[in-house]
Design an enzyme around this catalytic site. Sequence first.
Site, PDB file in Angstrom:
ATOM      1  N   GLU A  97       0.876  -0.836   0.118  1.00  0.00           N
ATOM      2  CA  GLU A  97       0.018   0.174   0.301  1.00  0.00           C
ATOM      3  C   GLU A  97       0.524   1.093   0.120  1.00  0.00           C
ATOM      4  O   GLU A  97       0.221   2.332  -0.783  1.00  0.00           O
ATOM      5  CB  GLU A  97      -1.214  -0.198   1.749  1.00  0.00           C
ATOM      6  CG  GLU A  97      -1.901  -1.160   1.308  1.00  0.00           C
ATOM      7  CD  GLU A  97      -2.803  -1.579   0.378  1.00  0.00           C
ATOM      8  OE1 GLU A  97      -2.515  -0.487  -0.779  1.00  0.00           O
ATOM      9  OE2 GLU A  97      -3.449  -2.826  -0.165  1.00  0.00           O
ATOM     10  N   TYR A 124      -1.700  -7.899 -11.663  1.00  0.00           N
ATOM     11  CA  TYR A 124      -0.573  -7.912 -10.640  1.00  0.00           C
ATOM     12  C   TYR A 124       1.061  -8.418 -10.608  1.00  0.00           C
ATOM     13  O   TYR A 124       1.793  -8.271 -10.650  1.00  0.00           O
ATOM     14  CB  TYR A 124      -1.251  -8.595  -8.202  1.00  0.00           C
ATOM     15  CG  TYR A 124      -1.677  -7.559  -8.175  1.00  0.00           C
ATOM     16  CD1 TYR A 124      -3.466  -7.379  -8.432  1.00  0.00           C
ATOM     17  CD2 TYR A 124      -1.869  -7.338  -6.673  1.00  0.00           C
ATOM     18  CE1 TYR A 124      -4.220  -7.093  -8.078  1.00  0.00           C
ATOM     19  CE2 TYR A 124      -2.345  -6.386  -6.249  1.00  0.00           C
ATOM     20  CZ  TYR A 124      -3.959  -6.284  -6.730  1.00  0.00           C
ATOM     21  OH  TYR A 124      -5.233  -5.412  -6.173  1.00  0.00           O
TER      22      TYR A 124
HETATM   23  N1  BES Z   1      -5.987  -1.157  -4.563  1.00  0.00           N
HETATM   24  C1  BES Z   1      -5.843  -2.827  -4.229  1.00  0.00           C
HETATM   25  C2  BES Z   1      -7.429  -3.338  -3.606  1.00  0.00           C
HETATM   26  C3  BES Z   1      -8.388  -3.027  -4.525  1.00  0.00           C
HETATM   27  C4  BES Z   1      -8.120  -3.801  -5.433  1.00  0.00           C
HETATM   28  C5  BES Z   1      -9.303  -2.539  -4.361  1.00  0.00           C
HETATM   29  C6  BES Z   1      -8.442  -3.297  -6.770  1.00  0.00           C
HETATM   30  C7  BES Z   1     -10.589  -2.407  -5.119  1.00  0.00           C
HETATM   31  C8  BES Z   1     -10.542  -3.119  -6.174  1.00  0.00           C
HETATM   32  C9  BES Z   1      -4.851  -2.529  -3.075  1.00  0.00           C
HETATM   33  O1  BES Z   1      -3.816  -2.350  -3.602  1.00  0.00           O
HETATM   34  C10 BES Z   1      -4.198  -4.535  -2.959  1.00  0.00           C
HETATM   35  O2  BES Z   1      -4.114  -4.820  -4.283  1.00  0.00           O
HETATM   36  N2  BES Z   1      -4.847  -4.935  -1.978  1.00  0.00           N
HETATM   37  C11 BES Z   1      -3.976  -6.604  -1.846  1.00  0.00           C
HETATM   38  C12 BES Z   1      -3.268  -6.324  -1.135  1.00  0.00           C
HETATM   39  C13 BES Z   1      -1.472  -7.075  -1.601  1.00  0.00           C
HETATM   40  C14 BES Z   1      -0.469  -6.870  -0.790  1.00  0.00           C
HETATM   41  C15 BES Z   1      -1.580  -7.718  -2.948  1.00  0.00           C
HETATM   42  C16 BES Z   1      -5.276  -7.311  -1.074  1.00  0.00           C
HETATM   43  O3  BES Z   1      -6.120  -6.469  -0.498  1.00  0.00           O
HETATM   44  O4  BES Z   1      -4.626  -8.123  -0.880  1.00  0.00           O
HETATM   45 ZN    ZN Z   2      -2.758  -2.474  -4.771  1.00  0.00          ZN
END
Ligand code: BES
Ligand code: ZN
Length: 612
Positions: free
Chosen positions: A306, A393
């Site tokens: 984050e 990702y």
């Molecule tokens: N921005 C994302 C969460 C998100 C993505 C919310 C798409 C709504 C729509 C956040 O940065 C994220 O990627 N969170 C991951 C954590 C991570 C360590 C990869 C999660 O929530 O698992």
């Molecule tokens: Zn993210």
Amino acid sequence: MAPIDPHSFTDSTHPLTTHVSLSLYLSFPTSTIHASALLTLSSPFSGTLSLDSRSLSLSSILDPQTLHPLPHSLSPTPDPIRGTEISVVLSGQSQILLIYSTSPAASALQWLSPPQTFSKTHPYVYTQCQAIHARSIFPCQDTPARRIRYDVVMNIPASLSAVMSARHVRRRLPLPEEATHLDSSLCWCAEDRVVEEFVMEQPIPPYLFAFAVGELGFREVGPRTRVYAESADVEVLDAAEVEFAGTEEMIRQGEKLFGEYDWERFDLLVLPPSFPYGGMENPRMVFLTPTVIKGDASGGQVVAHELAHSWTGNLITNVNNEHFWLNEGFTTYAERRIVEVVQGADIATLNMGIGWRGLKDEMERFKDNLECTKLKNNQQGVDPDDVYSQVPYEKGFQFVLRIERQVGRTAFDEFLKKYIATFKFKSIDTDTFLDFLKANIPGIEKEINLELWTEGVGIPEDAYEPVSTIYTKIISLAEEFKQGKMPSEDEVAEWKGQEWELYLENLPKSCEPSQVIALDKRYRLAESKDYEVKVSFLQVAISSKCREYHGEVEKTLKTVGRMKYLRPLFNALAQSGGTEEKQLAKQVFAEARETYHPIAQGVVESILSKYI
Ligand code: BES
Ligand code: ZN
């Protein structure tokens, strides 16, 4: 009419909103916000302006100068993905005042009644606006192609406090005249109410708008970091203080790698267990699931992720969700660079390995929907919550790593800094990135098939499966499980959560039940406090039809609302082919539904409707 974003009614020929002033009165008994939004446009406009909204009750739209109503109409039936288009007729105005209230079912808001909180005595509400939910809190041009500054006056019960993705200005008593334009029945300045004021001076895409209101407390964990949680949850506050003690060091490393930290503060909010994500990069106030606190500082990985968004995503933003990889791929790369410095190369490689496995699993999941395996993909008529996956990702990470490996670290680090400095506070698409890449690394297109990487399906052959002693060892131990061999106590002596997770995720989807049970008897995986381990194990147990774990599955699904856990568990139950499993999925969802965030409810519903 030229839409700029498949998920928004915003028109490319219209002026952008540059500023939003919100006045919010939070009514907990009705799970409603009575609100006004004053939108300021970049220039005066004559014509019909389009705004996004979802499930809002609009009472009037006024010219704020004259307080005369502005002619407007709403699209007759809401679009299932984009919501309701508000069309306002302007004749030279550059400001619009909208008076409205939100729906108790607003997709961005989760309202928790006191029994659903830790304290059991005070209510709680929090937002989750990404991807396209800000429009359920205020009418706006809800596209990351547009950036807004905002200020908020929030009227809340005096026993609660508020945090936002913004600078806190002050907490004060409400003034009688503040509510005159909202619902006349509101007790704006009742004795037991206070006003919290916030200002966001840096322009942000609407999906980064965020607040939480509850009985909150905090601990200082660094010169620019506090960690907030429910004040009654002393255990979480204590644990979070320890878990996130290394945050300042991460920020410093981030600054070294990617340039100055532009958001002033980096506070953290640990949410109730129903929070649907692991973390959300709301600027100045990152939201985190309590499941990241594991007592071994491994939660630092989510914080690193984050935090990395502070540069990649929040500074440089994807122009719309079709280019989401620009946000998450770069952030995953940046996260692992930070982790490599603060937790070591071994851990970073393990994370890479977990990601690699995840990417391969996604290729299987999308084998009949190859569009979702592309970095840049067509999302016309597609709900971004439905296609959320590891592809942006991990394939995005692989692409960035591919470039790094081609040019070498030193040159790549320099490129990255320049990329961030060039596009900060802008929204860009894949082509803009590729043009910049080619201009700054001449000849790169001859070395890497850029088109294949960004527009092709599947995993390109020059992707990189991580190598390290521990990674390779774990993969081969997982292979041996198929032949009936369990890892020995010695072999797992040093394993923490990530090692177990990697091991479990590399087991065959369905195993011999007696072997699964024996593994758990020895290593107590179903009871792990680390949800990554627990859920990875339960997934294997469900697919292997080990029904003695159904109790634990039910308990897990009723305790946490993080979609990373709901998705695989509900999917495993729904796809197992067993009647008992399907029945369990239906029953648990019926009972737990109300405790999930509206976004998570939608996601589980679509899993169940597909298979059951
Ligand atoms: N921005 C994302 C969460 C998100 C993505 C919310 C798409 C709504 C729509 C956040 O940065 C994220 O990627 N969170 C991951 C954590 C991570 C360590 C990869 C999660 O929530 O698992
Ligand atoms: Zn993210």
